[in-house]
Enzyme design. Structure first.
Site, PDB file in Angstrom:
ATOM      1  N   SER A 157       6.209 -29.892   8.465  1.00 21.82           N
ATOM      2  CA  SER A 157       6.146 -31.200   7.814  1.00 21.82           C
ATOM      3  C   SER A 157       6.007 -32.281   8.870  1.00 21.82           C
ATOM      4  O   SER A 157       6.448 -32.118  10.016  1.00 21.82           O
ATOM      5  CB  SER A 157       7.425 -31.439   7.002  1.00 21.82           C
ATOM      6  OG  SER A 157       7.543 -32.791   6.606  1.00 21.82           O
ATOM      7  N   TYR A 183      16.718 -31.876   8.070  1.00 30.20           N
ATOM      8  CA  TYR A 183      15.421 -31.380   7.595  1.00 30.20           C
ATOM      9  C   TYR A 183      14.390 -31.417   8.725  1.00 30.20           C
ATOM     10  O   TYR A 183      13.642 -30.452   8.945  1.00 30.20           O
ATOM     11  CB  TYR A 183      14.951 -32.228   6.419  1.00 30.20           C
ATOM     12  CG  TYR A 183      13.640 -31.776   5.806  1.00 30.20           C
ATOM     13  CD1 TYR A 183      13.567 -30.615   5.051  1.00 30.20           C
ATOM     14  CD2 TYR A 183      12.469 -32.511   5.993  1.00 30.20           C
ATOM     15  CE1 TYR A 183      12.362 -30.193   4.486  1.00 30.20           C
ATOM     16  CE2 TYR A 183      11.269 -32.104   5.446  1.00 30.20           C
ATOM     17  CZ  TYR A 183      11.224 -30.945   4.682  1.00 30.20           C
ATOM     18  OH  TYR A 183      10.023 -30.528   4.140  1.00 30.20           O
TER      19      TYR A 183
END
Length: 316
Positions: A157, A183
């Site tokens: 990501s 994350y």
């Protein structure tokens, strides 16, 4: 020189697999009950490959498998249970796999707005997004080597730009928990696995690459904090990214999986259907959202993470 292809941000997964024949090849797609995982598996099924959906919810997976067969005409779609947060589940999946494997798509991932820990005490995002896929990939090494010219695809990501791997506190035991940093760390780790797997296994005919799907509205966002939602809104308004459809979001995964430009070469970070440019570790995400930070591709860091992760997953 970065690797380019004929695909871009507007390309879809079906665009990428058009004309590709993978009959006789076998693929595993994790997290294939919704979103990008379903789209990835469906497009791979159009190539004639035998697809295994590795999922937590096997009932939902069975429904997806039936739908993929109905829409693609490919009867070779099966479902096997896999919970990446559970080491015993990963081990059972590996033990149950027989024969060669040609494609491993590590698509599954989570976002947690509050701190959750596995029974081992691992921060859950790091466990599910990194340690689980790492254990699965390492466990399937022999099958991948037997496949010949096998490819591993790790899904990362743009969020990786927000944090390197913090080796001194992987599991937020000493610092205040920040879900966005947790994350981000897990997605940087995901990228580093591709770098080290390729270094270790290229001689076995295995290469691994990492992809950024881009901004895609999927179930992952259901647990976003208000701060995360606001951050994405500001990033979109600043032009850092534009939302893609799910078929567009899955396209770069398929590029890494089947495009000839990435046959036999690994350790690359792909974005919008091609290799992304590398930016400094101090780069601003809003200005360089289509790049990859050096810390996500650094070979020394990748080797260190591999060793640390291998020690963790072996710990009883």
């Amino acid at each position: 020189m970065t690797i380019t292809t004929r695909f871009d941000a507007a390309s879809t997964a079906d665009d990428v697999v058009s004309g590709v024949d993978l009959t006789g090849r076998r693929a595993v797609v994790t997290g294939a009950t919704s979103g990008l995982g379903v789209e990835t598996a469906r497009s791979l099924a159009r190539t004639g490959a035998a697809i295994t959906l590795a999922v937590r919810d096997t009932a939902a997976g069975a429904g997806v498998a039936r739908d993929i067969t109905a829409t693609t005409g490919n009867p070779h779609v099966d479902v096997r249970p896999l919970d990446l947060a559970d080491r015993s589940s990963v081990a059972r999946f590996v033990r149950g796999w027989t024969g060669p494997l040609h494609l491993l798509i590590n698509n599954a991932g989570i976002f947690r707005s509050e701190l959750h820990r596995t029974p081992e005490g691992w921060e859950q995002q790091f466990a599910v997004n990194h340690l689980g896929p790492f254990a699965l990939t390492v466990g399937l090494h022999r099958a991948l080597a037997a496949g010949g010219q096998a490819r591993v695809v790790m899904v990362s990501s743009t969020a990786h730009m927000n944090s390197p791997v913090v080796f001194d506190d992987l599991h937020f035991e000493r610092r205040a928990y920040d879900p966005q940093l947790a994350y981000a760390q897990s997605k940087t780790a995901t990228s580093l696995v591709a770098v080290e797997a390729t270094r270790r296994w290229a001689a076995d005919g295995i290469v691994a690459n990492v992809v950024n799907p881009g901004g895609v509205a999927t179930g992952l966002q259901r647990d976003f904090t208000p701060e995360q939602t606001d951050y994405l809104a500001r990033a979109e308004a600043a032009g850092a990214f534009a939302y893609k459809t799910v078929p567009q979001g899955a396209a770069t995964t398929l590029v890494a999986a089947v495009a000839p430009e990435f046959a036999g070469t690994g350790g690359h970070y792909l974005d919008d259907g091609r290799e992304a440019h590398t930016v400094g570790d101090d780069a601003n995400l809003f200005e360089h959202s289509h790049g990859v930070k050096r810390w996500a591709l650094d070979p020394d860091t990748a080797a260190r993470l591999w060793t640390v992760s291998a020690d963790l997953i072996r710990t009883p």
